[in-house]
Design a protein around this motif. Structure first.
Motif, short mmCIF file in Angstrom:
data_model
loop_
_atom_site.label_atom_id
_atom_site.label_comp_id
_atom_site.label_asym_id
_atom_site.label_seq_id
_atom_site.Cartn_x
_atom_site.Cartn_y
_atom_site.Cartn_z
N VAL A 27 0.89 -1.31 0.07
CA VAL A 27 -0.12 0.03 0.08
C VAL A 27 0.71 1.25 0.25
O VAL A 27 1.96 1.44 0.74
CB VAL A 27 -0.88 -0.01 1.42
CG1 VAL A 27 -1.87 1.16 1.22
CG2 VAL A 27 -1.80 -1.20 1.22
N ARG A 28 0.42 2.29 -0.72
CA ARG A 28 1.36 3.44 -0.81
C ARG A 28 0.24 4.44 -0.55
O ARG A 28 -0.91 4.40 -1.00
CB ARG A 28 1.93 3.72 -2.28
CG ARG A 28 3.07 2.91 -2.42
CD ARG A 28 3.77 3.11 -3.80
NE ARG A 28 4.55 2.19 -4.21
CZ ARG A 28 5.95 2.61 -4.18
NH1 ARG A 28 6.48 3.67 -4.02
NH2 ARG A 28 6.78 1.50 -4.54
N SER A 43 -4.59 9.67 -0.70
CA SER A 43 -4.74 8.99 -1.97
C SER A 43 -4.05 7.68 -1.53
O SER A 43 -3.04 7.70 -0.79
CB SER A 43 -3.77 9.52 -3.15
OG SER A 43 -4.16 10.92 -3.62
N VAL A 44 -4.71 6.59 -1.81
CA VAL A 44 -4.29 5.28 -1.65
C VAL A 44 -4.28 4.36 -2.57
O VAL A 44 -5.42 4.42 -3.32
CB VAL A 44 -5.10 4.71 -0.34
CG1 VAL A 44 -4.70 3.20 0.22
CG2 VAL A 44 -5.17 5.58 0.94
N TYR A 50 -6.53 -3.24 -6.27
CA TYR A 50 -7.20 -2.12 -5.62
C TYR A 50 -6.81 -2.33 -4.22
O TYR A 50 -6.88 -3.43 -3.63
CB TYR A 50 -8.78 -2.26 -5.63
CG TYR A 50 -9.28 -1.78 -7.15
CD1 TYR A 50 -9.09 -0.60 -7.41
CD2 TYR A 50 -10.30 -2.70 -7.40
CE1 TYR A 50 -9.55 -0.16 -8.81
CE2 TYR A 50 -10.59 -2.20 -8.76
CZ TYR A 50 -10.31 -1.17 -9.47
OH TYR A 50 -11.04 -0.76 -10.69
N PRO A 51 -6.82 -1.27 -3.41
CA PRO A 51 -6.59 -1.47 -1.86
C PRO A 51 -7.74 -1.95 -1.38
O PRO A 51 -8.95 -1.67 -1.68
CB PRO A 51 -5.98 0.01 -1.19
CG PRO A 51 -6.19 0.91 -2.71
CD PRO A 51 -6.69 0.31 -3.75
N THR A 52 -7.71 -2.62 -0.12
CA THR A 52 -8.77 -3.18 0.54
C THR A 52 -9.45 -2.04 1.21
O THR A 52 -8.87 -1.16 1.68
CB THR A 52 -8.46 -4.51 1.48
OG1 THR A 52 -7.74 -3.97 2.47
CG2 THR A 52 -8.14 -5.55 0.53
N TRP A 53 -10.59 -2.43 1.95
CA TRP A 53 -11.29 -1.54 2.69
C TRP A 53 -10.55 -1.37 3.95
O TRP A 53 -10.34 -0.12 4.39
CB TRP A 53 -12.56 -1.84 3.09
CG TRP A 53 -13.46 -0.78 4.01
CD1 TRP A 53 -13.78 -0.97 5.15
CD2 TRP A 53 -13.79 0.55 3.76
NE1 TRP A 53 -14.15 0.14 5.78
CE2 TRP A 53 -14.25 1.10 4.94
CE3 TRP A 53 -13.58 1.32 2.59
CZ2 TRP A 53 -14.71 2.40 4.61
CZ3 TRP A 53 -14.16 2.68 2.51
CH2 TRP A 53 -14.68 3.01 3.71
N PHE A 57 -9.07 2.43 5.27
CA PHE A 57 -9.55 3.24 6.31
C PHE A 57 -8.13 3.07 7.60
O PHE A 57 -8.12 4.14 8.12
CB PHE A 57 -10.74 2.65 7.25
CG PHE A 57 -10.43 1.28 7.97
CD1 PHE A 57 -10.98 0.01 7.67
CD2 PHE A 57 -9.71 1.28 9.29
CE1 PHE A 57 -11.06 -1.15 8.41
CE2 PHE A 57 -9.65 0.13 9.99
CZ PHE A 57 -10.29 -1.21 9.63
N THR A 58 -7.08 2.09 7.19
CA THR A 58 -6.05 2.26 8.23
C THR A 58 -5.21 3.39 7.83
O THR A 58 -4.61 4.13 8.61
CB THR A 58 -5.27 1.04 7.87
OG1 THR A 58 -6.02 -0.29 8.61
CG2 THR A 58 -4.01 1.02 8.83
N ALA A 59 -5.03 3.48 6.38
CA ALA A 59 -4.40 4.60 6.07
C ALA A 59 -4.93 5.88 6.44
O ALA A 59 -4.61 7.01 6.82
CB ALA A 59 -4.30 4.66 4.50
N TRP A 60 -6.42 6.21 6.32
CA TRP A 60 -7.08 7.31 6.53
C TRP A 60 -6.79 7.60 8.17
O TRP A 60 -6.58 8.64 8.66
CB TRP A 60 -8.65 7.08 6.46
CG TRP A 60 -9.34 8.33 6.95
CD1 TRP A 60 -10.08 8.66 7.76
CD2 TRP A 60 -9.36 9.71 6.04
NE1 TRP A 60 -10.89 9.77 7.75
CE2 TRP A 60 -10.36 10.66 7.00
CE3 TRP A 60 -8.74 10.24 5.04
CZ2 TRP A 60 -10.82 11.94 6.46
CZ3 TRP A 60 -9.12 11.62 4.81
CH2 TRP A 60 -10.02 12.32 5.53
#
Length: 106
Positions: A27-28, A43-44, A50-53, A57-60
């Motif tokens: 993940v970037r 931006s993920v 595709y990034p998973t949900w 949410f972890t990135a956010w």
């Protein structure tokens, strides 16, 4: 009630486009504050999927300092305004309180 406790081992790195970039496994993420109001934008992406949900949410919640106190949304803009430089990228934008539909969360 589900309690989300995101916390990943993010590593900051230098990206040719500049800004605040992070990587966690595949993940970037890029974090910025945009416009005159300095609203958060995340931006993920993942290179080959595709990034998973859970990754989104972890990135956010890990990378946006005010995330626990603000609303963020994945928006689908008008087709004429749609721009995406990476095919597997999702964009999360901070919403102003006035942009939240009445009765959705409060």
């Amino acid at each position: 009630m589900i309690r989300l406790k995101p916390k990943a081992n993010w590593k900051q790195f230098n990206h040719p486009l500049g800004g605040s970039w992070y990587v966690w496994g595949y993940v970037r993420a890029h974090v910025s504050q945009d416009g005159p109001e300095k609203l958060w934008h995340l931006s993920v992406s993942c290179e080959h999927r595709y990034p998973t949900w859970d990754e989104i949410f972890t990135a956010w919640y890990d990378l946006v300092p005010d995330a626990a106190e603000i609303e963020g949304a994945i928006l689908l803009p008008r087709k004429s305004e749609y721009v995406n430089l990476h095919p597997n990228c999702f964009h999360i934008h901070q919403l102003r309180d006035s942009e939240m539909p009445v009765g959705i969360l409060r």
